[in-house]
Design a protein around this motif. Structure first.
Motif, short mmCIF file in Angstrom:
data_model
loop_
_atom_site.label_atom_id
_atom_site.label_comp_id
_atom_site.label_asym_id
_atom_site.label_seq_id
_atom_site.Cartn_x
_atom_site.Cartn_y
_atom_site.Cartn_z
N ARG A 145 -5.61 8.54 -12.72
CA ARG A 145 -5.04 7.30 -12.76
C ARG A 145 -4.54 6.90 -11.27
N ASN A 146 -3.90 5.80 -11.47
CA ASN A 146 -3.50 5.34 -9.99
C ASN A 146 -2.32 5.84 -9.64
N PHE A 147 -2.36 6.61 -8.49
CA PHE A 147 -1.33 7.09 -7.77
C PHE A 147 -0.73 6.62 -6.63
N GLY A 148 -1.76 5.39 -5.96
CA GLY A 148 -1.11 4.77 -4.97
C GLY A 148 -1.97 5.43 -3.73
N LYS A 149 -1.78 4.47 -2.63
CA LYS A 149 -2.78 4.88 -1.42
C LYS A 149 -2.27 6.31 -0.57
N GLU A 150 -1.04 6.40 -0.82
CA GLU A 150 -0.27 7.70 0.04
C GLU A 150 -0.95 8.93 -0.59
N GLU A 172 -10.94 -10.00 8.59
CA GLU A 172 -10.89 -10.34 7.01
C GLU A 172 -11.43 -9.48 6.07
N ARG A 173 -10.68 -9.38 4.79
CA ARG A 173 -11.59 -8.49 3.84
C ARG A 173 -12.79 -9.17 3.39
N GLN A 174 -14.11 -8.52 3.24
CA GLN A 174 -15.20 -9.28 2.86
C GLN A 174 -15.49 -9.48 1.24
N ILE A 234 -11.43 7.59 2.78
CA ILE A 234 -11.43 6.21 2.44
C ILE A 234 -10.84 5.90 1.03
N PRO A 235 -9.58 5.45 1.26
CA PRO A 235 -8.78 5.23 0.05
C PRO A 235 -9.50 4.11 -0.62
N SER A 236 -9.72 4.26 -2.29
CA SER A 236 -10.63 3.12 -2.79
C SER A 236 -10.15 2.59 -4.12
N TYR A 237 -9.12 2.01 -4.38
CA TYR A 237 -9.22 1.20 -5.55
C TYR A 237 -9.47 0.00 -5.98
N ASN A 238 -10.23 0.16 -6.95
CA ASN A 238 -11.28 -1.18 -7.47
C ASN A 238 -11.98 -1.68 -6.46
N GLU A 239 -12.61 -0.78 -5.58
CA GLU A 239 -13.62 -1.14 -4.45
C GLU A 239 -15.02 -1.25 -4.76
N GLU A 240 -15.49 -1.30 -6.15
CA GLU A 240 -16.90 -1.36 -6.30
C GLU A 240 -17.93 -2.15 -5.67
N SER A 242 -11.13 7.69 -5.10
CA SER A 242 -11.15 6.58 -6.04
C SER A 242 -9.72 6.61 -6.72
N ASP A 243 -8.79 5.74 -6.50
CA ASP A 243 -7.34 6.03 -6.63
C ASP A 243 -7.17 5.18 -8.28
N GLY A 244 -8.03 6.23 -9.32
CA GLY A 244 -8.06 5.53 -10.67
C GLY A 244 -8.31 4.16 -11.09
N ASP A 285 -9.30 1.84 5.76
CA ASP A 285 -9.42 1.14 4.37
C ASP A 285 -10.79 0.99 3.97
N CYS A 286 -11.29 0.93 2.63
CA CYS A 286 -12.37 0.69 2.27
C CYS A 286 -12.92 -0.55 2.52
N ASP A 287 -12.24 -1.71 2.48
CA ASP A 287 -12.43 -2.89 2.73
C ASP A 287 -13.00 -3.20 4.50
N LEU A 288 -13.02 -2.32 5.02
CA LEU A 288 -13.30 -2.35 6.44
C LEU A 288 -12.40 -3.26 7.41
N GLN A 289 -10.93 -3.51 6.81
CA GLN A 289 -10.23 -4.38 7.59
C GLN A 289 -9.84 -3.43 8.89
N HIS A 290 -9.92 -2.20 8.81
CA HIS A 290 -9.68 -1.54 10.00
C HIS A 290 -11.10 -1.47 10.51
N GLU A 348 -10.30 -8.31 -3.68
CA GLU A 348 -9.11 -8.60 -3.16
C GLU A 348 -8.03 -7.77 -2.82
N SER A 349 -7.06 -8.19 -2.12
CA SER A 349 -5.98 -7.15 -1.71
C SER A 349 -5.20 -6.61 -2.81
N LYS A 350 -4.76 -5.73 -3.03
CA LYS A 350 -4.19 -4.90 -4.03
C LYS A 350 -2.76 -5.14 -4.00
N TRP A 351 -2.16 -5.51 -3.05
CA TRP A 351 -0.68 -5.60 -3.05
C TRP A 351 -0.08 -6.90 -3.44
N SER A 352 0.87 -6.83 -4.61
CA SER A 352 1.49 -7.99 -5.07
C SER A 352 2.97 -7.77 -4.18
N1 UDP Z 1 -5.58 1.38 -2.34
C1 UDP Z 1 -5.38 2.34 -2.98
N2 UDP Z 1 -4.52 2.69 -4.07
C2 UDP Z 1 -3.95 1.41 -4.43
C3 UDP Z 1 -3.88 0.11 -3.63
C4 UDP Z 1 -4.77 0.24 -2.48
O1 UDP Z 1 -6.29 3.26 -2.55
O2 UDP Z 1 -3.01 1.68 -5.27
C5 UDP Z 1 -6.58 1.45 -1.01
C6 UDP Z 1 -7.70 0.03 -1.24
O3 UDP Z 1 -8.54 0.55 -1.89
C7 UDP Z 1 -7.93 -0.19 0.23
C8 UDP Z 1 -6.76 0.18 1.10
O4 UDP Z 1 -5.71 1.13 0.04
O5 UDP Z 1 -8.95 0.70 0.64
C9 UDP Z 1 -5.66 -1.07 1.54
O6 UDP Z 1 -5.49 -2.06 0.12
P1 UDP Z 1 -5.63 -3.36 0.28
O7 UDP Z 1 -6.87 -3.82 1.05
O8 UDP Z 1 -5.55 -3.81 -0.97
O9 UDP Z 1 -4.40 -3.76 1.04
P2 UDP Z 1 -4.18 -4.68 2.34
O10 UDP Z 1 -5.19 -4.40 3.28
O11 UDP Z 1 -4.15 -6.06 1.62
O12 UDP Z 1 -2.83 -4.20 2.97
#
Ligand code: UDP
Ligand code: MG
Length: 314
Positions: free
Chosen positions: A69-74, A197-199, A8-14, A41-43, A93-98, A202-206
């Motif tokens: 630090r933040n290394f990205g979801k990959e 929908e994310r509960q 479960i990738p988690s970035y600022n998902e407290e 936790s991705d930093g 995904d940590c937000d359970l959108q999946h 918010e989404s981390k993608w700009s």
């Molecule tokens: N995530 C991560 N590192 C990042 C950005 C996002 O691990 O730098 C994780 C995030 O915590 C979530 C998942 O990747 O579990 C999808 O992110 P998000 O919900 O922000 O993206 P979206 O659903 O809008 O595509």
């Protein structure tokens, strides 16, 4: 009994950790699946890791690690696979959108002998118009380039240990998990799901991060843009040839001054092509440079006691 590692990738998902752990635990328990939950936790700058610790305290099947630090979801996906003890793993995904209810279905297919079970989006859920346009354009192009339907695919998938080992064995640093499982092959199948929908949070993608993601994934998966450079070169040479004839004709008929427009056009067109080409080549050189440096994909700062070994990065 086989063990399933849930990554479960988690970035600022407290605000999501507790709920996600609870929901996953109840669904997997009900389905009688032996599992571990790996929160990476991705930093995060918020209390994501502390929340993971709290949950891990109560539930021994919850494990966690935190990047420096933040290394990205990959990177979190690869760290998760590295730390996983399971015979198979699922990335969610940590937000359970999946939707986690799909995991038992994937697991069943795995028991039947499938090695890659791809979660395919039946619809993309709620996304902004701009976001949707960009994503569709990107995935359509990618699908054409690498001959895999990327539009519906996502990071939500279950992988057999064999496939995990193949991916972990790759030496490349810039990976594109979503496409790599198609590249790896194996006996695969798909399961479709609806994006929720994310509960919380918010989404981390700009837009900018999506753009970077698109460029980096295209260059890591195909060299076609480099061939386009050659094509553009040939096209502009042919074009210049035509203009050259026109210019000469005008010169000999004594109307040379008019050719000034042509000169300006030529400079603009050729200059444009050259800069575009240099840009594309630059991206690949940057890519090579990054790979040659051989730095780890991620650095783990700390992890929960129940996680295996002293893994510091790969
Ligand atoms: N995530 C991560 N590192 C990042 C950005 C996002 O691990 O730098 C994780 C995030 O915590 C979530 C998942 O990747 O579990 C999808 O992110 P998000 O919900 O922000 O993206 P979206 O659903 O809008 O595509
Ligand atoms: Mg999300």
């Amino acid at each position: 009994m086989a063990l399933l590692s849930v990554i479960i990738p988690s970035y600022n998902e407290e605000s999501n950790i507790k709920n996600t752990a609870k929901v996953l635990t109840s669904i997997l328990d009900k389905a009688n699946i032996d599992f571990e939950l790996l929160f990476i936790s991705d930093g995060s700058q918020d209390d994501t890791y502390d929340t993971i610790l709290e949950v891990a305290e109560e539930n021994k099947r919850v494990k966690g690690a935190e990047f420096s630090r933040n290394f990205g979801k990959e990177a979190t996906i690869f760290a998760g696979m590295e730390l996983a003890l399971g015979d198979c793993c699922v990335v969610i995904d940590c937000d359970l959108q999946h939707p986690p209810e799909v995991i038992p279905e994937m697991y069943e297919l795995w028991l039947e002998g499938f090695e890659v079970i791809e979660g395919m989006k039946s619809d993309r859920g709620k996304e902004g118009l701009f976001h949707k346009l960009f994503v569709t354009l990107f995935y359509n192009t990618m699908s054409k380039l690498i001959k895999i339907d990327m539009n519906a695919s996502s990071d939500f998938k279950l992988l057999d240990r064999k496939v995990m080992n193949v991916l972990l064995g790759l030496t490349e640093k810039n990976t594109f998990f979503r496409a790599l499982t198609f590249w790896a092959g194996f006996k695969s199948t798909t399961v479709s799901y609806e994006v929720k929908e994310r509960q919380f949070g918010e989404s981390k993608w700009s837009f900018f991060s999506l753009f970077k993601y698109a460029i980096s994934n295209t260059t890591s998966f195909t060299t076609l843009p480099l061939q386009i450079v050659t094509f553009l070169g040939i096209a502009s040479i042919l074009f210049s040839f035509l203009i050259a004839i026109q210019t000469l004709v005008q010169y000999f008929s004594g109307k040379a001054v008019e050719g000034f427009t042509t000169v300006i056009l030529l400079i603009l067109i050729i200059g444009g092509f050259i800069m575009l080409s240099l840009g594309i080549i630059g991206h690949y050189i940057a890519r090579i440079y990054e790979e040659v440096k051989g730095r780890p994909k991620y650095i783990i700062r700390q992890y929960t006691d129940n996680i295996r070994g002293n893994v510091i990065g790969k």
